[in-house]
Design an enzyme around this catalytic site. Structure first.
Site, mmCIF file in Angstrom:
data_model
loop_
_atom_site.group_PDB
_atom_site.id
_atom_site.type_symbol
_atom_site.label_atom_id
_atom_site.label_comp_id
_atom_site.label_asym_id
_atom_site.label_seq_id
_atom_site.Cartn_x
_atom_site.Cartn_y
_atom_site.Cartn_z
ATOM 1 N N LYS A 1 41.976 50.159 34.750
ATOM 2 C CA LYS A 1 42.964 49.102 34.582
ATOM 3 C C LYS A 1 44.271 49.432 35.281
ATOM 4 O O LYS A 1 44.868 48.594 35.963
ATOM 5 C CB LYS A 1 43.193 48.829 33.096
ATOM 6 C CG LYS A 1 41.945 48.369 32.352
ATOM 7 C CD LYS A 1 42.267 47.726 31.026
ATOM 8 C CE LYS A 1 42.867 46.357 31.199
ATOM 9 N NZ LYS A 1 41.972 45.405 31.879
ATOM 10 N N ASN B 1 44.804 38.897 26.079
ATOM 11 C CA ASN B 1 43.913 37.747 26.125
ATOM 12 C C ASN B 1 43.667 37.306 24.685
ATOM 13 O O ASN B 1 44.251 37.860 23.746
ATOM 14 C CB ASN B 1 42.619 38.058 26.884
ATOM 15 C CG ASN B 1 41.769 39.125 26.216
ATOM 16 O OD1 ASN B 1 41.899 39.419 25.023
ATOM 17 N ND2 ASN B 1 40.869 39.731 26.978
ATOM 18 N N ASP C 1 43.599 42.375 35.239
ATOM 19 C CA ASP C 1 44.391 43.356 35.971
ATOM 20 C C ASP C 1 45.099 42.717 37.161
ATOM 21 O O ASP C 1 46.254 43.038 37.464
ATOM 22 C CB ASP C 1 43.497 44.497 36.450
ATOM 23 C CG ASP C 1 42.844 45.240 35.301
ATOM 24 O OD1 ASP C 1 43.414 45.244 34.199
ATOM 25 O OD2 ASP C 1 41.759 45.806 35.514
ATOM 26 N N LYS D 1 41.015 36.525 42.814
ATOM 27 C CA LYS D 1 40.230 37.731 42.504
ATOM 28 C C LYS D 1 38.841 37.367 41.971
ATOM 29 O O LYS D 1 37.834 37.971 42.374
ATOM 30 C CB LYS D 1 40.990 38.606 41.495
ATOM 31 C CG LYS D 1 40.181 39.607 40.682
ATOM 32 C CD LYS D 1 39.414 40.629 41.430
ATOM 33 C CE LYS D 1 38.095 41.070 40.917
ATOM 34 N NZ LYS D 1 36.991 40.286 40.733
#
EC number: 2.7.1.15
Length: 309
Positions: free
Chosen positions: A36, A180, A256, A286
């Site tokens: 991470k 999250n 990340d 991403k």
């Protein structure tokens, strides 16, 4: 920008669906850098922010590769070499929908020491933003927070992966936190006495989400909700920013990408909501790519993909 965090070598297996217990499935294999902290640092440096990375690696070939890659990427790394620990590794299984299952072997990451962080005090004091996570020794993270706070540095903490309360830094040392929905539910249990399922949180109306965010006592709470966008809560109000419309191929490292890009944008002086929108775009691009650190997009790629200025 300074990231204190982990480096792992990711071993990734892709298959059409996850195997059930006892089942063997055929698939394909790739290997690449991750962790991470390293993912976030690469996301930051590829967004154009001068970025320092404080981390621990083993005295092994994987650690040598990490150091060489950091140099190639222009990342200013401050390594603690651990001769008795292997460099961290991760096993990742991807299914045909881009979802993942991950097991991490921390190795040297768990040995990142307070002494090594203290030795980088000048780097931390000279930063605009510090970004941390949960993949290294929590004492090292707490030390970094204390040094940064004393120097007036903005402290961002990404509370991932979920850990029990004893391994978390104190929330009163954090300016901005980025859970999250699963991590948010755990924070509410550990720090606010709310036992609420993550799936239930996603369904809540925005005023309720805002009130729950305020119960954490952190000035800015940014909850990443995947396809449901990003919820931003501050003392003076809240807003939701929609997710970008993308073709999901691999969700590994999406959080990340978001965190590294957010920290880079804030370090560059962007207003908070503009920084969140940019981080959303970086994370969106991403997930259209396979991989972790090496799949982090550059600022130019994000500008081209989303036609931004």
């Amino acid at each position: 920008m300074v990231v204190v965090g982990s480096f792992n070598l990711d071993h990734v297996w892709s298959t059409s669906r996850f195997p059930v217990p006892g089942e063997t499935r055929l698939g394909s294999f790739t290997c690449g850098p991750g962790g991470k902290g390293f993912n976030q640092a690469i996301a930051s440096v590829r967004q154009g922010a001068p970025t320092h990375f404080i981390a621990a690696i083993g005295s092994d070939a994987i650690g040598d590769g990490a150091a060489a890659l950091a140099t190639t990427e222009g990342l200013q790394a401050h390594w603690q070499r651990c001769p008795t620990q292997a460099t961290g590794t991760a096993a990742i299984v991807l299914d045909g929908q881009g979802q993942n299952l991950i097991v991490v072997g921390p190795g040297a990451n768990a040995a990142l020491s307070v002494e090594h962080v203290q030795a980088q005090a000048a780097v931390l004091r000279g930063a605009r933003v510090l970004l941390t996570q949960h993949e290294v020794d929590p004492l090292a993270t707490r030390c970094a927070h204390a040094l940064a706070r004393a120097a007036g540095v903005l402290v961002i903490h990404n509370p991932a992966p979920p850990v029990d309360a004893t391994a978390q830094p104190a929330l009163d040392g954090i300016d901005l936190i980025t859970p999250n929905e699963t991590e948010f539910a755990q924070l509410l249990r550990d720090h606010a006495g709310h036992d609420i399922a993550a799936a239930y949180l996603v369904q809540q109306e925005e005023p309720i989400l805002h009130r729950l965010c305020r119960d954490l006592g952190v000035p800015t709470v940014i909850v990443t909700l995947g396809a449901d966008g990003v919820f931003v809560s501050q003392a003076n109000g809240y807003t939701r920013i929609a997710a970008e419309a993308v073709n999901v191929r691999d969700t590994t490292g999406a959080g990340d990408a978001f965190n590294g890009a957010l920290a880079a944008a804030l370090a560059g002086g962007q207003p908070l909501l503009d920084a969140v929108a940019q981080a959303n775009r970086v994370a969106g691009l991403k997930v259209e790519r396979h991989g972790a650190a090496l799949a982090m997009p550059t600022r130019a790629e994000v500008r081209e993909r989303f036609a931004t200025a």
